[in-house]
Structure formats: structure tokens, C-alpha cells
Write an enzyme that holds these catalytic residues in place. Structure first.
Site, PDB file in Angstrom:
ATOM      1  N   GLU A  54      25.454  21.133  45.200  1.00 22.19           N
ATOM      2  CA  GLU A  54      25.293  19.894  45.451  1.00 22.19           C
ATOM      3  C   GLU A  54      26.024  18.970  46.198  1.00 22.19           C
ATOM      4  O   GLU A  54      25.193  18.259  46.880  1.00 22.19           O
ATOM      5  CB  GLU A  54      24.970  20.106  43.845  1.00 22.19           C
ATOM      6  CG  GLU A  54      23.626  20.792  43.321  1.00 22.19           C
ATOM      7  CD  GLU A  54      24.897  21.619  42.336  1.00 22.19           C
ATOM      8  OE1 GLU A  54      24.480  22.162  41.294  1.00 22.19           O
ATOM      9  OE2 GLU A  54      25.306  21.886  42.494  1.00 22.19           O
ATOM     10  N   CYS A  86      27.083  17.469  38.366  1.00 26.85           N
ATOM     11  CA  CYS A  86      25.719  17.855  39.268  1.00 26.85           C
ATOM     12  C   CYS A  86      23.822  17.114  39.303  1.00 26.85           C
ATOM     13  O   CYS A  86      23.539  16.812  39.820  1.00 26.85           O
ATOM     14  CB  CYS A  86      25.647  18.883  39.635  1.00 26.85           C
ATOM     15  SG  CYS A  86      27.982  19.348  40.976  1.00 26.85           S
ATOM     16  N   ALA A 164      43.606  63.649  43.554  1.00 23.20           N
ATOM     17  CA  ALA A 164      45.191  63.817  44.005  1.00 23.20           C
ATOM     18  C   ALA A 164      45.288  65.690  43.487  1.00 23.20           C
ATOM     19  O   ALA A 164      44.745  66.409  42.495  1.00 23.20           O
ATOM     20  CB  ALA A 164      45.902  63.207  42.722  1.00 23.20           C
ATOM     21  N   ALA A 166      47.160  68.772  43.168  1.00 22.79           N
ATOM     22  CA  ALA A 166      47.830  68.972  41.698  1.00 22.79           C
ATOM     23  C   ALA A 166      49.593  68.547  41.792  1.00 22.79           C
ATOM     24  O   ALA A 166      49.634  68.392  40.327  1.00 22.79           O
ATOM     25  CB  ALA A 166      47.796  70.762  41.062  1.00 22.79           C
ATOM     26  N   THR A 198      50.396  55.516  37.364  1.00 25.36           N
ATOM     27  CA  THR A 198      50.108  55.075  39.770  1.00 25.36           C
ATOM     28  C   THR A 198      51.299  54.200  40.151  1.00 25.36           C
ATOM     29  O   THR A 198      51.391  54.352  41.005  1.00 25.36           O
ATOM     30  CB  THR A 198      48.666  54.250  39.483  1.00 25.36           C
ATOM     31  OG1 THR A 198      47.777  54.858  39.408  1.00 25.36           O
ATOM     32  CG2 THR A 198      48.453  54.059  41.200  1.00 25.36           C
ATOM     33  N   ARG A 209      45.663  42.159  51.511  1.00 29.41           N
ATOM     34  CA  ARG A 209      45.808  42.316  53.388  1.00 29.41           C
ATOM     35  C   ARG A 209      44.374  41.499  54.247  1.00 29.41           C
ATOM     36  O   ARG A 209      45.263  41.120  54.728  1.00 29.41           O
ATOM     37  CB  ARG A 209      46.360  43.756  53.450  1.00 29.41           C
ATOM     38  CG  ARG A 209      47.626  43.535  52.723  1.00 29.41           C
ATOM     39  CD  ARG A 209      48.411  45.406  52.971  1.00 29.41           C
ATOM     40  NE  ARG A 209      47.569  46.281  52.695  1.00 29.41           N
ATOM     41  CZ  ARG A 209      47.743  46.532  51.686  1.00 29.41           C
ATOM     42  NH1 ARG A 209      48.417  45.952  50.636  1.00 29.41           N
ATOM     43  NH2 ARG A 209      46.928  47.599  50.880  1.00 29.41           N
ATOM     44  N   SER A 224      52.623  51.038  28.378  1.00 29.72           N
ATOM     45  CA  SER A 224      52.315  50.985  26.990  1.00 29.72           C
ATOM     46  C   SER A 224      53.647  51.280  26.668  1.00 29.72           C
ATOM     47  O   SER A 224      53.247  50.191  25.875  1.00 29.72           O
ATOM     48  CB  SER A 224      51.464  52.334  26.287  1.00 29.72           C
ATOM     49  OG  SER A 224      50.520  51.746  26.166  1.00 29.72           O
ATOM     50  N   GLY A 294      44.458  56.033  37.996  1.00 29.38           N
ATOM     51  CA  GLY A 294      44.202  57.403  37.898  1.00 29.38           C
ATOM     52  C   GLY A 294      43.312  57.585  36.995  1.00 29.38           C
ATOM     53  O   GLY A 294      42.890  56.959  36.710  1.00 29.38           O
ATOM     54  N   THR A 296      44.257  58.479  34.119  1.00 30.86           N
ATOM     55  CA  THR A 296      43.781  58.115  32.840  1.00 30.86           C
ATOM     56  C   THR A 296      43.729  56.867  32.207  1.00 30.86           C
ATOM     57  O   THR A 296      42.718  56.993  31.165  1.00 30.86           O
ATOM     58  CB  THR A 296      45.842  58.464  32.376  1.00 30.86           C
ATOM     59  OG1 THR A 296      46.541  60.042  32.933  1.00 30.86           O
ATOM     60  CG2 THR A 296      45.798  58.269  30.730  1.00 30.86           C
TER      61      THR A 296
END
Length: 362
Positions: A54, A86, A164, A166, A198, A209, A224, A294, A296
Site C-alpha cells: 500500500e 497501512c 530409485a 534397489a 538422502t 541455483r 535422529s 526419500g 522413509t
């Protein structure tokens, strides 16, 4: 309200979108001032701490703002923060009418801006193109109303839902156009979350980027047991946060020496308390959280009901039953499982992009 009102509000929404990558933790807001069916001033909120939409519009209009109509995508603020209210600026400028797309969910405002304008004798209408305004600020609304960010999970998979092989190979399932498109989601997010699996497998940076000028999001790792290595690429640079259930002071100090912040939030299962993590991120001003992880982490968040939206890129290939799935949900015993609502489906390069919201209906 008439067709012209919609035209001017649509322009205000386009202006607000220009702050898509820069306004956090503030909302994205646009404002258009119209007089005699002509735009006399317009603006958008560009960065937190800088003038609101504003104010930019009023400065552009000058004295011509007297008697004009203001189209604002979010209720004008009524309190002193890093900038003055405002609502006061609109009153002082002498606008005759204000059309607001949606009420501000911030408890510090929450209708008070509209009330202040009406008390000053200004005609106020609310609700024009509200759905579009809400979509533009889903994260801010989530943080203000429930105390957690909007959680958006980005997943790249084959047509048969595999992320992905195996053996863990996943680069690159999707094409270059899809990978460029992901940069847009990173750039608009306040934080990007991944799991330690990951990090150990792919050693990602998770930085933006493109597009040019976008600020870098906070990079967050769920770890964890504090298994992350001090040489991990994600630790090279600023804005890194590690959530853990590990109380080992030596491990914590080693990671903090690399420049990351470590937060210990143990849950009942010995892993990170995911709900507490989201509340903590909200307190840090995170509106939108992008999950790039991933099966999990995706499975844990989905099972806990903490995901709001999925951005799924499907590549035109099949990886077979032995390949890894997109989310570890365990055995589901009844349909529909995790129900989704389609929001957008389109082709991006050679891949298909599906944006779907998690259905909240039981």
C-alpha cells in the site's frame, strides 16, 4: 463488485506474485490504486522490513490517491511492526473505497485493519478473488492459523511410482526441465528439508541455483542419530539446521563447529518429534517447507498427517517392483489410503508434473 473490480484485483494479485521469492516471513501482497477507471499507483511488498504494498502504491499516486479505490490482496495491517500501519496510511491519503481479497489471518490484524478503515468512513469490501489470494499465501496462512508451515513434498519417480533402483541409484530419473522447475519450488520455500539417508547417499546441497536474485532457503536435515559427516556438502555454507533425537554433546558440538544449528527434539519412538519440529520451524518464520527426501521421511510425514501438498514428477520409464517406492507407508488395510485432490497436471519437458493436495476428508 463488477468486472472492473475483478480486473484491478487480478492486477494486484499479479503484483503480489512478484514477491514470491523474497517476502518471507511476511505474506505476498499487492496493491493497485484506481481513480476514474485508471491506475494511478501500484506496488507490492518486496522484502520484510521494507515498505508494504500500500505504501508503494500511495507514493506512486501522490495527492491523486484522495478519493481513489484501493485494491489490496490482503487486509491492510493495523499495528506497528517494522513498518507503520497501512490502514493509517490509506486513511491519511483519503481513499474513498478499499477492496480486500482476504482478511489477514495474523492475530495482530485479523479484521482490525478493516474495522479501522470503516471507522474512518471508508467503504470496505472483502472477498473478491479470495481463493487466488489464499493460494498465494498458503504458507503464511498455515503458520498464522495452526502454528506450522505449509508442508509440500517434492518427489521424482518413474511412471510406476519408483524413486530409485534397489541399489539406490536415482540420478537422474527425471529430465533437465523438471530439475529446473524444482528450483522454483525451492526458491519460494522458506526451508528445504531432507533426511540423513538422502544426505549420506546423494550428498546434496539443496541450494537455489535459479531464479536469479532468489534468497537461499534454510536447509534442514532430519538426523535422529547425528550421523552426518562434517564434510557433507549441505554443511558448506550458511542457513543449515539439524534436527536430532541424539543428546550426545560431543557429536552436537562437532556439527555446530561446522556452522550448523542443532536442535534436539526426541520423540516417543527415539526419532525426531516431527510435529515439534514443524512448530519450531514456524517459530523461526518458516511459511513454506519443501520436503526433498526419500521414502522413509516421506512415509513418516504422510503417516503422521503432516503433509499438505505433493509435487510429483513422473518420468516416462518403468523401474519395476524391486525398485524403491516413493513413501514407506507400511501395510495399508483399507482404501483410499492417503487420499489426494488433483490441483494441477501438466507436462514439464519429457516428464509429467502432478500437484495434488492431501485430502482432509475422513
Amino acid at each position: 463488485m463488477n468486472a472492473a473490480d475483478s480486473q484491478w484485483m487480478a492486477q494486484a494479485l499479479r503484483l503480489a506474485e512478484q514477491g514470491l521469492y523474497t517476502t518471507s516471513p511476511n505474506p505476498r501482497v499487492g496493491c493497485v490504486l484506481v481513480k476514474d477507471n485508471t491506475i494511478i499507483g501500484e506496488g507490492w511488498h518486496e522484502r520484510a522490513g521494507e515498505p508494504h504494498a500500500e505504501v508503494h502504491a500511495l507514493r506512486a499516486a501522490g495527492n491523486a490517491a484522495h478519493g481513489a479505490t484501493a485494491y489490496v490482496t490482503l487486509e491492510p495491517c493495523s499495528h506497528y511492526g517494522r513498518t507503520p500501519p497501512c490502514a493509517d496510511a490509506l486513511i491519511a491519503a483519503g481513499v474513498a473505497r478499499v477492496s480486500v481479497a482476504m482478511q489477514d489471518p495474523n492475530p495482530l490484524v485479523a479484521g482490525q485493519g478493516i474495522a479501522k478503515l470503516r471507522a474512518a468512513g471508508i467503504e470496505v469490501e472483502s472477498g473478491l478473488m479470495e481463493a487466488a489470494a489464499r493460494e498465494l499465501n498458503v504458507g503464511f496462512i498455515a503458520r498464522m492459523t495452526r502454528g506450522t508451515p505449509w508442508v509440500r513434498s517434492k518427489i521424482a519417480a518413474s511412471l510406476d511410482g519408483r524413486t530409485a533402483l534397489a541399489n539406490g541409484t536415482s540420478k537422474w530419473i527425471t529430465g533437465e526441465a523438471a530439475r529446473r522447475d524444482v528450483q522454483h519450488w525451492r526458491a519460494r520455500s522458506c526451508a528445504v528439508l531432507t533426511g540423513i539417508g538422502t544426505v549420506l547417499a546423494d550428498d546434496p546441497q539443496l541450494n537455489v541455483r535459479t531464479p536469479s536474485g532468489a534468497r537461499q532457503p534454510l536447509r534442514v536435515v532430519l538426523d535422529s542419530e547425528l550421523r552426518i559427516s562434517g564434510s557433507a556438502q549441505i554443511l558448506q555454507g550458511k542457513h543449515v539446521l539439524i534436527y536430532t533425537a541424539c543428546a550426545d554433546a560431543a557429536k552436537r558440538s562437532a556439527i555446530e563447529a561446522c556452522g550448523a544449528d542443532v536442535v534436539v527434539l526426541p520423540g516417543a519412538d527415539g526419532k525426531v518429534d516431527l510435529s515439534a519440529m514443524l512448530r519450531d520451524l514456524a517459530q523461526r518464520g518458516v511459511n513454506e517447507l519443501l520436503v526433498e527426501a526419500g521414502r522413509t521421511v516421506n512415509g513418516a510425514l504422510l503417516k503422521a498427517g503432516l503433509v499438505d501438498e505433493v509435487v510429483l514428477y513422473l518420468a516416462p520409464q518403468l523401474l519395476g517392483d524391486a525398485a524403491r517406492g516413493l513413501a514407506d507407508l507400511g501395510e495399508l488395510t483399507r482404501l483410499p489410503g492417503v487420499a489426494l485432490v488433483w490441483n494441477d497436471v501438466r507436462q514439464v519437458g519429457a516428464d509429467l508434473r502432478i500437484i495434488a493436495k492431501i485430502s482432509k476428508e475422513k
